[in-house]
Design an enzyme around this catalytic site. Structure first.
Site, PDB file in Angstrom:
ATOM      1  N   MET A  11      59.193  45.226 -73.789  1.00 50.73           N
ATOM      2  CA  MET A  11      59.728  43.864 -73.569  1.00 50.73           C
ATOM      3  C   MET A  11      61.027  43.985 -72.776  1.00 50.73           C
ATOM      4  O   MET A  11      61.674  45.039 -72.801  1.00 50.73           O
ATOM      5  CB  MET A  11      60.115  43.187 -74.900  1.00 50.73           C
ATOM      6  N   ASP A  13      64.594  42.689 -73.211  1.00 49.44           N
ATOM      7  CA  ASP A  13      65.432  42.051 -74.226  1.00 49.44           C
ATOM      8  C   ASP A  13      66.501  41.192 -73.564  1.00 49.44           C
ATOM      9  O   ASP A  13      67.271  41.682 -72.719  1.00 49.44           O
ATOM     10  CB  ASP A  13      66.099  43.114 -75.114  1.00 49.44           C
ATOM     11  N   LYS A  40      59.122  47.011 -79.307  1.00 51.34           N
ATOM     12  CA  LYS A  40      59.120  48.009 -80.393  1.00 51.34           C
ATOM     13  C   LYS A  40      58.486  49.332 -79.956  1.00 51.34           C
ATOM     14  O   LYS A  40      58.992  50.408 -80.274  1.00 51.34           O
ATOM     15  CB  LYS A  40      58.430  47.434 -81.624  1.00 51.34           C
ATOM     16  N   ASN A  43      60.879  51.045 -77.480  1.00 50.81           N
ATOM     17  CA  ASN A  43      62.087  51.523 -78.165  1.00 50.81           C
ATOM     18  C   ASN A  43      61.811  52.829 -78.902  1.00 50.81           C
ATOM     19  O   ASN A  43      62.608  53.771 -78.856  1.00 50.81           O
ATOM     20  CB  ASN A  43      62.574  50.488 -79.187  1.00 50.81           C
ATOM     21  N   GLU A 224      70.568  49.290 -94.768  1.00 56.98           N
ATOM     22  CA  GLU A 224      71.732  50.110 -95.128  1.00 56.98           C
ATOM     23  C   GLU A 224      71.518  50.905 -96.424  1.00 56.98           C
ATOM     24  O   GLU A 224      72.301  51.805 -96.750  1.00 56.98           O
ATOM     25  CB  GLU A 224      72.988  49.242 -95.220  1.00 56.98           C
ATOM     26  N   ASP A 253      63.301  50.625 -85.068  1.00 56.21           N
ATOM     27  CA  ASP A 253      62.655  51.429 -84.023  1.00 56.21           C
ATOM     28  C   ASP A 253      63.373  52.767 -83.857  1.00 56.21           C
ATOM     29  O   ASP A 253      62.738  53.799 -83.588  1.00 56.21           O
ATOM     30  CB  ASP A 253      62.656  50.680 -82.687  1.00 56.21           C
TER      31      ASP A 253
HETATM   32  O1  RIB Z   1      62.676  45.878 -82.873  1.00 58.28           O
HETATM   33  C1  RIB Z   1      63.491  45.336 -81.870  1.00 58.28           C
HETATM   34  C2  RIB Z   1      62.651  44.861 -80.738  1.00 58.28           C
HETATM   35  O2  RIB Z   1      61.842  43.791 -81.187  1.00 58.28           O
HETATM   36  C3  RIB Z   1      63.403  44.329 -79.556  1.00 58.28           C
HETATM   37  O3  RIB Z   1      63.666  45.312 -78.601  1.00 58.28           O
HETATM   38  C4  RIB Z   1      62.507  43.217 -79.037  1.00 58.28           C
HETATM   39  O4  RIB Z   1      62.023  43.472 -77.766  1.00 58.28           O
HETATM   40  C5  RIB Z   1      61.384  43.082 -80.048  1.00 58.28           C
HETATM   41  O5  RIB Z   1      60.246  43.716 -79.626  1.00 58.28           O
END
Ligand code: RIB
Length: 309
Positions: A11, A13, A40, A43, A224, A253
């Site tokens: 994605m 962001d 996700k 990442n 946390e 992620d």
């Molecule tokens: O987990 C965070 C991610 O969730 C973001 O980077 C966003 O793009 C969504 O996919």
């Protein structure tokens, strides 16, 4: 070192830092904005690659400028993009994200090209997937593709890890039972099991019901409070780390990316969880998703200065 296959989303962001959400009909000034690479799947792939993993990515980008940037970003980290394809006439996935001053976030996703990653794409990449030692999945692509990938892994004796994010109702118990690893957060675990999950104790109760259905290793991320393991190797909790969080976006992620890298190297789940908790804690001290993930050198430096709870 065996390759890790990440089959999932990417994605763009669009992160707005806010003091509060505007009310309906209200226009409100926000203190900051940043655009970055996210999603996700991407990442998790980038976190693992930044730490030194060899990653094969299966994903779809759109027919726009975002696509070039996403491909270049994967390549910057040495990720194999032979199976990241463009979809004509379709936009890339985007994620408007709102981060509050207390570091917590709200995320919208528009799947765009990610919805075009199909079971046939897994078959088309079969020869390369068979060379991988782990398949990693999330839920920002079609469920049919996720199930096909789980089945592919089972057929070829490749361990499969599913991060069931974002939370989705009605996942097939039969498919979940074939997983080697399921790594939900508390919200996702509650939705999958239908049980209340409000901390480590209730997470343990819910996790046990899932493990009883056949999943080998279940790891619940607890923010946390660290993470919880229930599975073939027993049960334990990995303590969280006290850090000053400024942006928690993508922390889950970061956990997965670090976990898959260390588990692939060592097959030691407990040690990989300790690393993943620390990596995730480090990520929340920086802004953005991938931009907050340290490489191996920066992560080693961070670890010198932390004290487990
Ligand atoms: O987990 C965070 C991610 O969730 C973001 O980077 C966003 O793009 C969504 O996919």
């Amino acid at each position: 070192m065996s390759k890790i296959a990440v089959i999932g989303s990417n994605m763009v962001d669009l992160v707005t830092y806010i003091d509060r959400m505007p009310a309906q009909g209200e226009t409100l000034e926000a203190p900051g904005f940043a655009m970055g690479c996210g999603g996700k799947g991407a990442n998790q792939a980038v976190a693992a690659a930044k730490l030194g993993a060899q990653v094969l990515m299966l994903s779809k980008v759109g027919d726009d400028l975002f696509a070039d940037n996403t491909l270049a970003n994967f390549q910057r980290y040495g990720i194999d993009t032979r199976h990241v394809q463009r979809v004509a006439g379709v936009p890339s996935g985007v994620a408007p994200i709102f981060v509050q001053a207390d570091s917590h976030n709200s995320i919208l996703i528009v799947k765009g090209a990610n919805a075009h990653l199909l079971p046939a794409d897994i078959d088309a990449a079969a020869a390369d997937l068979r060379d991988c030692g782990l398949i990693v999945l999330q839920l920002e692509i079609n469920l049919a593709t996720v199930y096909h990938a789980i089945e592919f892994g089972r057929r070829h004796a490749i361990p499969v890890l599913l991060n069931p994010a974002p939370a989705l109702k009605g996942l097939s118990g039969e498919n979940l039972a074939q997983l080697d690893f399921l790594i939900p957060n508390e919200t996702e675990l509650a939705l999958i099991t239908g049980l209340p999950v409000t901390g480590p104790e209730s997470a343990l109760v819910a996790a046990k019901t899932l493990v009883a259905s056949g999943i080998k290793h279940l790891i619940v991320t607890l923010g946390e409070q660290g993470a919880l393991y229930v599975g073939e190797q027993g049960e334990w909790r990995t303590a969280g780390l006290p850090v000053k969080a400024i942006d928690t976006t993508g922390a889950g992620d970061a956990f997965i990316g670090c976990f898959i890298h260390h588990w692939s190297q060592t097959r030691d789940i407990r040690a990989a969880m300790q690393k993943a908790v620390a990596y995730s804690a480090c990520s929340v001290t920086g802004r953005g998703t991938q931009s907050s993930y340290p490489n191996a050198v920066a992560f080693a430096e961070f670890q010198k200065h932390i004290t487990p709870q």
